[in-house]
Design a protein around this motif. Structure first.
Motif, PDB file in Angstrom:
ATOM      1  N   THR A  95      82.720  21.598  37.972  1.00 33.30           N
ATOM      2  CA  THR A  95      82.853  21.133  39.346  1.00 33.30           C
ATOM      3  C   THR A  95      84.194  21.587  39.917  1.00 33.30           C
ATOM      4  O   THR A  95      85.214  21.504  39.244  1.00 33.30           O
ATOM      5  CB  THR A  95      82.775  19.595  39.422  1.00 33.30           C
ATOM      6  OG1 THR A  95      81.522  19.171  38.900  1.00 33.30           O
ATOM      7  CG2 THR A  95      82.912  19.093  40.848  1.00 33.30           C
ATOM      8  N   ASN A  97      86.666  20.939  43.355  1.00 33.73           N
ATOM      9  CA  ASN A  97      86.901  20.136  44.540  1.00 33.73           C
ATOM     10  C   ASN A  97      87.812  20.926  45.470  1.00 33.73           C
ATOM     11  O   ASN A  97      88.941  21.245  45.103  1.00 33.73           O
ATOM     12  CB  ASN A  97      87.535  18.792  44.165  1.00 33.73           C
ATOM     13  CG  ASN A  97      87.620  17.865  45.351  1.00 33.73           C
ATOM     14  OD1 ASN A  97      88.366  18.111  46.278  1.00 33.73           O
ATOM     15  ND2 ASN A  97      86.858  16.795  45.311  1.00 33.73           N
ATOM     16  N   VAL A 129      80.999  27.603  38.512  1.00 40.08           N
ATOM     17  CA  VAL A 129      80.849  26.154  38.613  1.00 40.08           C
ATOM     18  C   VAL A 129      79.419  25.813  39.041  1.00 40.08           C
ATOM     19  O   VAL A 129      78.730  26.616  39.669  1.00 40.08           O
ATOM     20  CB  VAL A 129      81.871  25.509  39.583  1.00 40.08           C
ATOM     21  CG1 VAL A 129      83.298  25.804  39.153  1.00 40.08           C
ATOM     22  CG2 VAL A 129      81.632  25.926  41.012  1.00 40.08           C
ATOM     23  N   ARG A 131      78.853  23.016  40.841  1.00 39.00           N
ATOM     24  CA  ARG A 131      78.952  22.149  42.010  1.00 39.00           C
ATOM     25  C   ARG A 131      80.305  22.359  42.671  1.00 39.00           C
ATOM     26  O   ARG A 131      81.337  22.360  41.995  1.00 39.00           O
ATOM     27  CB  ARG A 131      78.795  20.703  41.554  1.00 39.00           C
ATOM     28  CG  ARG A 131      78.921  19.656  42.602  1.00 39.00           C
ATOM     29  CD  ARG A 131      78.760  18.254  41.957  1.00 39.00           C
ATOM     30  NE  ARG A 131      79.088  17.223  42.905  1.00 39.00           N
ATOM     31  CZ  ARG A 131      78.224  16.686  43.757  1.00 39.00           C
ATOM     32  NH1 ARG A 131      76.965  17.082  43.756  1.00 39.00           N
ATOM     33  NH2 ARG A 131      78.603  15.745  44.593  1.00 39.00           N
ATOM     34  N   VAL A 132      80.295  22.511  43.998  1.00 40.22           N
ATOM     35  CA  VAL A 132      81.526  22.569  44.789  1.00 40.22           C
ATOM     36  C   VAL A 132      81.529  21.329  45.673  1.00 40.22           C
ATOM     37  O   VAL A 132      80.523  21.030  46.325  1.00 40.22           O
ATOM     38  CB  VAL A 132      81.608  23.851  45.640  1.00 40.22           C
ATOM     39  CG1 VAL A 132      82.874  23.869  46.465  1.00 40.22           C
ATOM     40  CG2 VAL A 132      81.527  25.092  44.753  1.00 40.22           C
ATOM     41  N   GLU A 133      82.654  20.615  45.690  1.00 40.28           N
ATOM     42  CA  GLU A 133      82.751  19.368  46.446  1.00 40.28           C
ATOM     43  C   GLU A 133      83.881  19.414  47.470  1.00 40.28           C
ATOM     44  O   GLU A 133      84.865  20.123  47.280  1.00 40.28           O
ATOM     45  CB  GLU A 133      83.040  18.185  45.516  1.00 40.28           C
ATOM     46  CG  GLU A 133      81.988  17.920  44.492  1.00 40.28           C
ATOM     47  CD  GLU A 133      82.367  16.779  43.552  1.00 40.28           C
ATOM     48  OE1 GLU A 133      81.430  16.222  42.960  1.00 40.28           O
ATOM     49  OE2 GLU A 133      83.573  16.455  43.412  1.00 40.28           O
ATOM     50  N   SER A 175      78.829  18.393  49.247  1.00 38.63           N
ATOM     51  CA  SER A 175      78.646  19.266  48.095  1.00 38.63           C
ATOM     52  C   SER A 175      77.869  20.513  48.480  1.00 38.63           C
ATOM     53  O   SER A 175      77.156  20.549  49.489  1.00 38.63           O
ATOM     54  CB  SER A 175      77.896  18.538  46.969  1.00 38.63           C
ATOM     55  OG  SER A 175      76.554  18.314  47.341  1.00 38.63           O
ATOM     56  N   LEU A 177      75.606  23.301  46.058  1.00 43.81           N
ATOM     57  CA  LEU A 177      75.095  23.659  44.734  1.00 43.81           C
ATOM     58  C   LEU A 177      74.606  25.105  44.765  1.00 43.81           C
ATOM     59  O   LEU A 177      74.221  25.611  45.825  1.00 43.81           O
ATOM     60  CB  LEU A 177      73.944  22.724  44.340  1.00 43.81           C
ATOM     61  CG  LEU A 177      74.249  21.229  44.408  1.00 43.81           C
ATOM     62  CD1 LEU A 177      72.997  20.418  44.072  1.00 43.81           C
ATOM     63  CD2 LEU A 177      75.394  20.857  43.485  1.00 43.81           C
TER      64      LEU A 177
END
Length: 186
Positions: A95, A97, A129, A131-133, A175, A177
């Motif tokens: 992940t 952020n 990654v 997931r990017v948040e 987010s 994906l």
């Protein structure tokens, strides 16, 4: 991002270039971070000193890279000048952020959206990654518009998630994906 890392790359978007910060950028960072909106919505020190700017470009950004994260100057290709900052933090367990700010004079031209899409593409495709948040104050309509224009999905409000100026605030969690429609067009 836990292995020995090469030199931090330069990333090219449709409207911006993302490059590592240099010591020569301290004046631009200092000037930008005098903006009340940057101090309101981000965790930069307030008041923001020249020493804070020097530390940001000479210590914080390089240390972030060494520790597995990445902080980039957002550069307007038309002028070659840095107009903001964007970083992928906490890149652990798949992940990333992302946080960013843009100088007042550069806002409203799609530069933040393009920087966000460019960094998200790199995180998803190159770093790998899952997931990017983004965590955005619910009242920060500018950043919320940037996130949505970049194709991020608002997942909900996380209560008292972030500490800003010594107080806990709610954030909207966004987010992106790898299999989201917006991610396939990055």
């Amino acid at each position: 991002m836990t292995t020995v890392r090469e030199t931090q790359p330069v990333l090219t978007g449709a409207r911006v270039r993302l490059r590592p910060w240099t010591a020569d950028d301290a004046e631009a960072v200092f000037a930008a971070c005098q903006d009340a909106e940057i101090q309101r919505w981000t965790t930069v020190p307030s008041p923001y000193s020249h020493d804070d700017a020097v530390g940001y470009v000479t210590r914080f950004a390089p240390q972030a890279w060494e520790q597995g994260d990445a902080v980039f100057a957002i550069v307007d290709p038309a002028t070659g000048e840095p107009v903001g900052s964007i970083g992928a933090h906490g890149v652990r367990g798949g992940t990333a952020n992302i946080g960013y700010w843009l100088a007042a004079a550069a806002r409203g031209r799609g530069l933040a959206r393009d920087a966000l899409r460019t960094l998200a593409r790199w995180c998803l495709r190159e770093v790998g990654v899952a997931r990017v948040e983004l965590e955005v104050d619910p009242a920060n309509t500018g950043s919320r518009r940037v996130a949505e224009a970049a194709g991020f999905t608002a997942e909900g409000t996380l209560r008292r998630r972030l500490v800003v100026r010594g107080r806990r605030i709610d954030v909207v969690m966004y987010s992106l994906l790898p299999d989201d429609a917006a991610a396939t067009t990055l």
